[in-house]
Design an enzyme around this catalytic site. Structure first.
Site, short mmCIF file in Angstrom:
data_model
loop_
_atom_site.label_atom_id
_atom_site.label_comp_id
_atom_site.label_asym_id
_atom_site.label_seq_id
_atom_site.Cartn_x
_atom_site.Cartn_y
_atom_site.Cartn_z
N ILE A 1 -6.92 -5.22 7.64
CA ILE A 1 -7.82 -4.22 7.77
C ILE A 1 -9.02 -4.64 6.57
O ILE A 1 -10.26 -4.15 6.44
CB ILE A 1 -7.29 -2.85 7.04
CG1 ILE A 1 -8.38 -1.81 7.06
CG2 ILE A 1 -6.61 -3.05 5.84
CD1 ILE A 1 -7.94 -0.59 6.98
N TYR B 1 0.85 -1.14 -0.16
CA TYR B 1 0.03 0.03 0.00
C TYR B 1 0.82 1.51 0.05
O TYR B 1 1.86 1.31 0.91
CB TYR B 1 -0.92 -0.13 1.11
CG TYR B 1 -1.65 1.20 1.66
CD1 TYR B 1 -1.58 1.71 3.08
CD2 TYR B 1 -2.41 2.03 1.01
CE1 TYR B 1 -2.00 2.95 3.47
CE2 TYR B 1 -3.08 2.91 1.21
CZ TYR B 1 -2.82 3.45 2.35
OH TYR B 1 -3.46 4.81 2.88
N ASP C 1 -1.82 -6.37 9.16
CA ASP C 1 -2.59 -5.41 9.12
C ASP C 1 -3.70 -6.14 8.53
O ASP C 1 -3.60 -6.18 7.21
CB ASP C 1 -1.88 -4.25 8.26
CG ASP C 1 -2.94 -3.08 7.97
OD1 ASP C 1 -4.22 -3.11 8.45
OD2 ASP C 1 -2.45 -2.10 7.22
N LYS D 1 -12.74 -0.09 6.06
CA LYS D 1 -13.03 -0.98 4.71
C LYS D 1 -14.12 -1.88 4.87
O LYS D 1 -14.79 -2.06 4.15
CB LYS D 1 -11.89 -1.65 4.51
CG LYS D 1 -10.46 -0.94 4.47
CD LYS D 1 -10.33 0.09 3.32
CE LYS D 1 -9.44 0.89 3.24
NZ LYS D 1 -9.22 1.99 2.68
#
Lengths: 483, 541
Positions: free
Chosen positions: A283, A196, A281, A321
């Site tokens: 998410i 990202y 992570d 998200k």
């Protein structure tokens, strides 16, 4: 004999020499200082309209907002697509936002008393308590709700203790906070590529920590191999940089695929061997199309009793998200390490979640019936969208990486590049932005080692818009083939 | 003749020194030496060459040092978990307060990468944070959490007089709910929005700030950046204005929060400039100057001054003369001014005049304006601490641009923004609320001061803010920091009130305490007085 011109006597030379010495050194210093830009002498700054200086952090461009990732957003802002008013505008396919299941949220909130949604279960009188509460521990009810929500997403395969949850204003802040806690300036975190683009800012800007990439390529669907891990670690050691941890995104952004269980176990072994941390992570964990395909690192750690292994694992999560509520800025750090939890809680003073937001979401997330339904329907809809876009791209002759999660797909346009270089990729990206009016994210901004890959988001628009985007791509490919 | 004689003698010297070797090599050595000694360009070279050598040595060393971590902050040895002790607290304080229960074994585990089974270490920054948990500030807070005072439920509990962390607010008769007429629509607020704040909220906040200055300054909303709390605002400014290893000057006594906000993550240090009770704790330019030069001599670069207006903890308002003098000081040394105006709207003294730093620079040129940065906290004036909304106001475009990007890391949640827009756009509600707040603060403050006077305790005149700076020097057993901590302990354990001792505020004179009265109602004041009286009696005996 008198080859030298007449000078004053040696005595007077020696008496003069200190003055000469100082004059000479002063001018030499000044000249060298100007050349090298080093503050070698503490000069009293004279008041000659000097503009007051800012710090290195303020003037550096480590915030990365000049990269194509963000540049495309600007183009979109200037000419946004709108179904009726601006059908030829730029379609935003570079922002990973989830709008497919919004109606579920709205209907839930409309059903319950709207006051409840705003002020929490007590209604307006609850406002007072709400407005006053600023404990950095966070609302207990909200933490419990988050823990149970995270558990549900993982199908109950891992348990989460509400007291280990630290609330931050978004996953961005959570990642930065963990970096502050786990690494010192000039240490490094290993991050698998492609990653990202925001990590360049979140993990590096203020913390001074470096990112050493673990190179992954398409030969094995961009999965992390032990060789690549070792190589990255060695690269860091050769450059005399101390590695403090590995940070992975599971499911991966931008790949849109989950990390396999075997890979996770290998990673954990590696971290134990090297005595470093593992940050996962997660998410997008609620956006996996089939629940069975997702293995969270929490599951792996669940069955381990050895505290020294558990203590190096930390999970980052956010509601932005999965629930499609990025504006709410709710992120969490879940850590198995008491020290980290305590420190993170104190440091979260800089990035607390508003108590009103906590109240608002606590009641919603603790309603297990609703969350179970939401998670199921959200997954189903994302899967269908994914299949639509992959089918559409296949018809245009474009292949995508086989993905099973996330709000985007990883598309391979390598065959369209003039030259397989970063320049070639950016040129193609520019063409797509200007001619096709589609804003997609180029792989180079995600630090992908292969050129020609692009990330295309599909969840932040209506189905109709997606169709139009696919049409534009078809036309483009037909034109290309025609030549 | 006198001229050539010494030359000849030196020439013969050089000949002798160089005469050892063969003919031509000797000449090669002798001729330049001759030049050096005789001064034909030689004096110049003879000065420059050693200088240049020394210079390049410095340059080389500096370049090598640059590759190591920034040496500004005391980076503890990463191989041990016990970081360097907090340098601002003296040893005696550490001895008397309870120690954080760190697992001592961790410090001995070697953290070399090859050792398996060892615990992974946390960073130096984290270690400092863990250690700092045993200051009186935190200990007192913990006690209040465990045993909070409640008028009916727990009348023997510990009364929180340390910080403005309010847990009850019965006095709010105004129901803010009615001010918010439109319901919140989810789709309008859920998506990504600019992290540094919606323009409507910024406009509302700018209006609020103008109101606090009684409209003598108008604040431009485009120069505002909103962030989640004053701590975050100060930290962002610290990141923008100073590099790691630099320092800010802070006149003391100051807010205990600065140690955390400025120092924890940024690596920026604080140089405390003491103010004395003899001057009524007013800032003296001389002392500030001295602090600046002492720091400079130590090689620490000062990047700015942090002031608060109304002052935390004394509550005094800075006068125009003070502010002009500060601006001159900053201009002469080319540094920034951070003006912490979080209590601007809480001026409770009758006729007290709050002068914002923005007003001072209103008439100045651009260069001077760019060095002033103001912090404002909506939550203090509206008593909404839970809603986490603070603002940075600056005239410096680069600072604003950097701050806007930094607020992605500490943003204001969008439903909160919408809520606040509705709340504070209604001028009627705002004016009534603020007026009620001010009047209440004044009443409680007057009662408190009267009660304290009866006990023989003086305090400085507080014109604004939530704090009372109380002089309890007469009740200490010894005029030292130890005595102050003993008294604080007595107040906490016997009197069951949590106050902040002056050492947390870095006050150079022991015996002063900070009392926060924002969460007291008028009926609570006698209770507090009784408890203080109890402690005073034990002290006197």
């Amino acid at each position: 004999t008198s080859t030298h011109f007449s000078l004053p006597s040696l005595q007077s030379i020696f008496s003069l020499s200190p003055i000469v010495f100082r004059a000479v050194t002063y001018h030499v210093f000044k000249a060298l200082k100007k050349k090298m830009g080093l503050p070698l002498m503490m000069e009293r700054s004279s008041n000659n309209n000097n503009v007051v200086e800012l710090s290195r952090v303020a003037v550096s461009d480590t915030h990365g907002e000049d990269s194509p990732y963000f540049a495309g957003w600007k183009a979109y802002d200037e000419n946004p697509y709108e179904e009726s008013h601006n059908p030829s505008g730029v379609i935003q396919m570079g922002l990973a936002e989830n709008q497919v299941s919004f109606d579920l949220l709205e209907s839930y909130l409309a059903k319950k008393n709207p006051e409840v949604s705003m002020w929490g279960s007590k209604g307006a009188p609850g406002f007072r308590e709400n407005a006053l509460f600023q404990d950095y521990h966070g609302l207990k009810s909200f933490r419990q709700a988050m823990a149970s929500f995270m558990q549900q997403i993982r199908g109950g395969k891992a348990r989460f203790d509400p007291d280990r949850i630290v609330l931050t204003a978004g996953a961005t802040a959570a990642n930065e906070l963990l970096t502050f806690i786990l690494a010192d300036p000039n240490d490094a975190l290993l991050v698998p590529t492609p990653y990202y683009p925001g990590f360049d800012r979140d993990l590096r800007w203020r913390t001074g920590v470096r990112i050493v990439p673990i190179h992954c390529d398409s030969s094995n669907h961009f999965q992390i191999t032990p060789e690549a891990l070792e190589q990255a670690y060695q690269t860091a050691r050769d450059a005399n940089i101390r590695v403090r941890g590995v940070l992975i995104t599971n499911p991966s952004n931008p790949l849109g695929a989950t990390v396999q269980k075997k890979v996770l176990e290998d990673l954990l072994d590696f971290c134990v061997r090297m005595n470093i941390h593992l940050v996962s992570d997660e998410i997008y964990s609620g956006s996996v199309f089939h629940a069975s395909e997702f293995t969270s690192v929490a599951e792996i750690v669940e069955n381990i009793d050895d505290v020294s292994v558990k203590e190096r694992v930390h999970i980052v999560y956010s509601l932005s998200k999965d629930l499609g509520l990025p504006g709410f800025r709710v992120g969490t750090i879940y850590s198995y390490n008491d020290n980290v939890v305590r420190t993170a809680r104190r440091m979260s003073s800089f990035t607390l979640v508003s108590s009103q937001t906590q109240h608002m979401l606590a009641s919603m997330l603790s309603d297990e019936e609703f969350t179970e339904k939401y998670i199921r329907i959200n997954r189903e809809r994302l899967r269908r969208r994914y299949e639509t876009i992959v089918e559409g791209l296949k018809k245009a002759g474009i292949e995508c990486l086989k993905g099973n999660a996330g709000l985007f797909c990883w598309m391979n346009l390598g065959f369209l590049l003039d030259t397989k270089t970063k320049q070639g990729e950016l040129e193609l990206w520019d063409v797509i932005l200007k001619e096709l009016k589609l804003n997609i994210s180029p792989g180079s901004s995600c630090h992908c080692s292969e050129y020609g890959w692009f990330r295309v988001c599909f969840a932040n628009m209506s189905e109709k818009t997606l169709e139009i985007a696919l049409e534009r791509i078809h036309e483009f490919m037909d034109r290309r083939r025609g030549f | 003749m006198t001229r050539t004689e010494p030359n000849r003698s030196s020439k013969s010297e050089s000949e002798n020194s160089g005469g050892g070797g063969g003919g031509t090599t000797a000449m090669r050595v002798i001729v330049p030496l001759q030049g050096v000694v005789q001064g034909r360009g030689g004096l110049f070279l003879g000065s420059v060459i050693p200088c240049a050598f020394f210079y390049f040595l410095q340059f080389y060393l500096k370049r090598n040092r640059k590759n190591e971590p920034d040496s500004g902050e005391p980076i503890p040895n990463p191989d041990s978990d016990s970081a360097s002790p907090d340098p601002t607290r003296s040893q005696s304080v550490g001895n008397l307060t309870e120690l954080a229960s760190l697992p001592r074994s961790l410090s001995r585990i070697l953290l070399s990468p090859r050792l398996s089974g060892g615990a992974a270490s946390v960073s130096g920054r984290a270690s400092c944070v863990i250690k700092g948990g045993d200051s009186p500030y935190h200990v007192g807070q913990k006690r209040v959490e465990e045993d909070p005072y409640d008028e009916s439920g727990n009348p023997d509990g510990v009364i929180e007089l340390g910080s403005a962390h309010t847990t009850k607010m019965d006095w709010v008769s105004e129901d803010p709910g009615e001010a918010i007429s439109d319901g919140l629509c989810m789709s309008g607020i859920a998506s990504y929005e600019p992290c540094h704040g919606l323009i409507e909220l910024k406009t509302a906040v700018a209006g609020f700030m103008s109101e606090a200055t009684k409209n003598s300054v108008s604040f431009d909303p485009s120069q505002l950046v909103l962030t989640s709390g004053a701590a975050s605002a100060i930290e962002i400014l610290s990141f923008c204005l100073a590099d790691s290893g630099n320092a800010f000057l802070v006149p003391t006594p100051c807010s205990p929060g600065y140690d955390r906000d400025v120092k924890w993550r940024t690596g920026v240090d604080l140089i405390h400039v003491p103010c004395r009770s003899a001057d009524n704790f007013n800032i003296s330019m001389l002392v500030l100057d001295r602090g600046f030069y002492l720091a400079k001599k130590r090689g620490v670069k000062i990047r700015g001054v942090i002031i608060s207006n109304p002052w935390n903890p004394t509550g005094t308002l800075l006068t125009r003369e003070n502010l002009y003098a500060l601006l001159d000081f900053a201009r002469e040394r080319n540094i920034h001014i951070i003006s912490n105006e979080v209590f601007a709207g809480s001026v409770h003294e009758e006729g007290g005049e709050f002068v914002s730093m923005a007003e001072i620079v209103d008439t100045e040129e651009n260069v001077d304006r760019e060095r002033v940065h103001i912090i404002y906290d909506l939550s203090k004036d509206l008593s909404f601490p839970g809603l986490r909304t603070a603002a940075i106001y600056s005239f410096n475009e680069s600072v604003l641009s950097a701050s806007r990007k930094l607020t992605t890391l500490s943003p204001v949640s969008s439903p909160t923004q919408h809520l606040l827009i509705s709340a504070i756009s209604s001028p009627k509600f705002v004016q009534r609320f603020v007026k009620t707040n001010r009047e209440r603060l004044m009443r409680v403050y007057t009662e408190l001061v009267k009660g304290l006077k009866e006990l023989g305790i003086e305090c400085t005149r507080s014109s604004g803010g939530f704090f009372c700076w109380v002089d309890m020097r007469g009740f200490m057993s010894s005029y030292s920091e130890k005595g102050e901590i003993e008294l604080w302990n007595k107040l906490l354990n016997i009197g069951k009130i949590n106050v902040i001792p002056g050492s947390c505020c870095h006050c150079i004179e022991p015996g002063w305490f900070r009392l926060c009265f924002s969460n007291l109602s008028e009926t609570d004041v006698p209770v507090v007085m009784n408890r203080i009286r109890k402690v005073c009696e034990t002290c006197k005996s």
